[in-house]
Design an enzyme around this catalytic site. Sequence first.
Site, short mmCIF file in Angstrom:
data_model
loop_
_atom_site.label_atom_id
_atom_site.label_comp_id
_atom_site.label_asym_id
_atom_site.label_seq_id
_atom_site.Cartn_x
_atom_site.Cartn_y
_atom_site.Cartn_z
N TYR A 91 1.05 -0.81 0.15
CA TYR A 91 -0.43 -0.14 0.54
C TYR A 91 0.66 1.39 0.15
CZ TYR A 91 -3.88 3.27 1.11
OH TYR A 91 -5.03 4.68 1.52
N ASP B 29 8.97 3.13 0.00
CA ASP B 29 7.92 3.65 1.11
C ASP B 29 8.36 3.36 2.18
OD1 ASP B 29 5.94 4.29 1.97
OD2 ASP B 29 4.37 3.47 -0.15
N LYS C 127 4.46 10.27 8.96
CA LYS C 127 3.79 9.54 10.02
C LYS C 127 4.86 10.24 11.19
CE LYS C 127 1.43 5.51 7.78
NZ LYS C 127 -0.15 5.52 8.11
N1 HOZ Z 1 -3.72 4.33 6.09
C1 HOZ Z 1 -3.57 3.80 7.33
C2 HOZ Z 1 -3.44 2.73 7.60
N2 HOZ Z 1 -2.57 2.46 7.70
C3 HOZ Z 1 -5.61 4.15 6.97
C4 HOZ Z 1 -6.28 4.42 8.64
C5 HOZ Z 1 -7.38 4.54 8.18
O1 HOZ Z 1 -8.48 4.43 7.27
O2 HOZ Z 1 -7.91 4.46 9.35
#
Ligand code: HOZ
Length: 424
Positions: free
Chosen positions: A144, A239, A267
Site C-alpha cells: 500500500y 516507501d 507519519k
Molecule cells: N493508512 C491507514 C492504515 N494503514 C488508514 C487508517 C484508517 O483508514 O483509519
Amino acid sequence: MTIRRSQELFTRAQAFMPGGVNSPVRACRNVHSDPLFIASGQGSRLTTADGETLIDFVGSWGPMILGHAHPEVTRAVQQAASRGSSYGAPCEDEVRLAEEVCAALPSVDMVRMVNSGTEATMSALRLARAVTGRDMLIKFIGGYHGHGDAFLASAGSGVATFSIPGTPGVPASTVRDTLLAPYNDLDAVRALFEAHPGEIAALFVEPVAGNMGLMLPEPGFLRGLRDLCTAHGALLVFDEVITGFRLSYAGAQGRFGITPDLTTFGKIIGGGLPVGAYGGKAAFMERIAPRGDVYQAGTLSGNPLAMAAGLATLRILKSADYDDLERRVDAFVRELEAILRGKGVPVQIPHIASMFTVYFTDRPLRGFADVQSADISLFENFYKQMRDQGVFLAPSAFEANMVSFAHEEADFAAALRAARAVRF
Ligand code: HOZ
C-alpha cells in the site's frame, strides 16, 4: 465497556461524513464493531469520549512513536502556533527538518515536504517517471502506497480490509502501467523486468510491509530488488512512510543496509501532525520545480506546526534506545503468541522493532496470499475481547500494530492479562 457517547457521535457522524469517518479502516467494519471516539491521549493511553481508558497499540497508525502528547512535542507545537500556523512562505524549521532527515539517511541528499504519505508516493512516482522517461511501475500485491490512482491495484490497508480489488474512479488506463508481483518473490519481479525491457520507471516497495499486516522481507529480497532495479535502469523507491524513523533512526534502509534511489516518508516526521516527504539523490531531486521541470506544489507544504512537531520528535528519537524498545516488544509478543497458542488456535505474530501483527494461521507468511488465508473470525473475536478489556488494537487483520517508547511494562502486562482472559 461503555460506548454510548461514541455511538451517539458515530450516529451523528454518519449523517454528515461518508461511513461516519474520515478514513475507512478506523470505522471498524472489518471487525463488525462501532468505532470508539477518542477524547484525548497521554503517553501509551487513550481516553474515549465515554471516559474509558485504553492501552493504545494503534499509535495513530504510526506517527505516535513517542506516545501521545509528549511534553516536548506539545511545547514545540504550542510555541510554533503562537507564531502563526501557516505563512505560504519558507520558514527556518523547514530547513532544519530537511537537514535532519538528510543527515539521518545517507540515500537522501534533498527532500521535499508535502502533507501526507499519499502525496509523497504520488510525487515520487511522477519524479521517477520524469527521470527515466518511462511510464510503468512495479508494486507488490498487498503493498500500500496511499490512495494515489496508480497504486490502487491489489493494494493493502483499507483496500485489503474491505476486499476491494481496486476502486471505481480509477481509469483502467491509469493502472495499466502498474505491474504487480507477490511480495518476497524475486523471480516474479525479474520476469516483469524481462517482459517490459526499458519500460519500467520504478519499483515501489515497503521494505517491511505494514499494510497487509506486518510482512517481513526474506533475507536477500531487498538486495535482490536493488540489483534488479540497477540492472534494468529503474528507480528503487522505498516507501518508508511507516518504517521511517521506526525500524531504526535511519529507517528500514539503515537497518537492512540497502540504498534506494528515492524514499517516501510520512507519519513520524510530522510528530502527529499531517506531513509527508520524499527525497533522494540530488541529481533526481533537482528535477523538482522550481529547481527543475517536474511540477509539484502545496499551500500547506512545510507547514510550521508540522515542522516543529517533526523536529521535536526527531530530536528525541536521535538518542532514543531503539534496541531496548525492540527487546521489550519482542518479549511481549512472544508471550502473547504463547498465550494464544495455549488456547489451541493457529497463530503467528511476526514482529520487528516496534511493530507486530496477530495472524490466526499456521501457514508460513511470505506474502498477501498467505495473509488472506488467516482466520478473520478468530481475529474479530480476539479484537473485540481485547477492546472490551481496554486494549486498543488495529481494527483489521490487515494492519500492523504500533508500540511507542511510552509503553511501559505495566501496559504490556495488562495486555497479556487481557489476552489470557480471551475465549475462542
Ligand atoms: N493508512 C491507514 C492504515 N494503514 C488508514 C487508517 C484508517 O483508514 O483509519
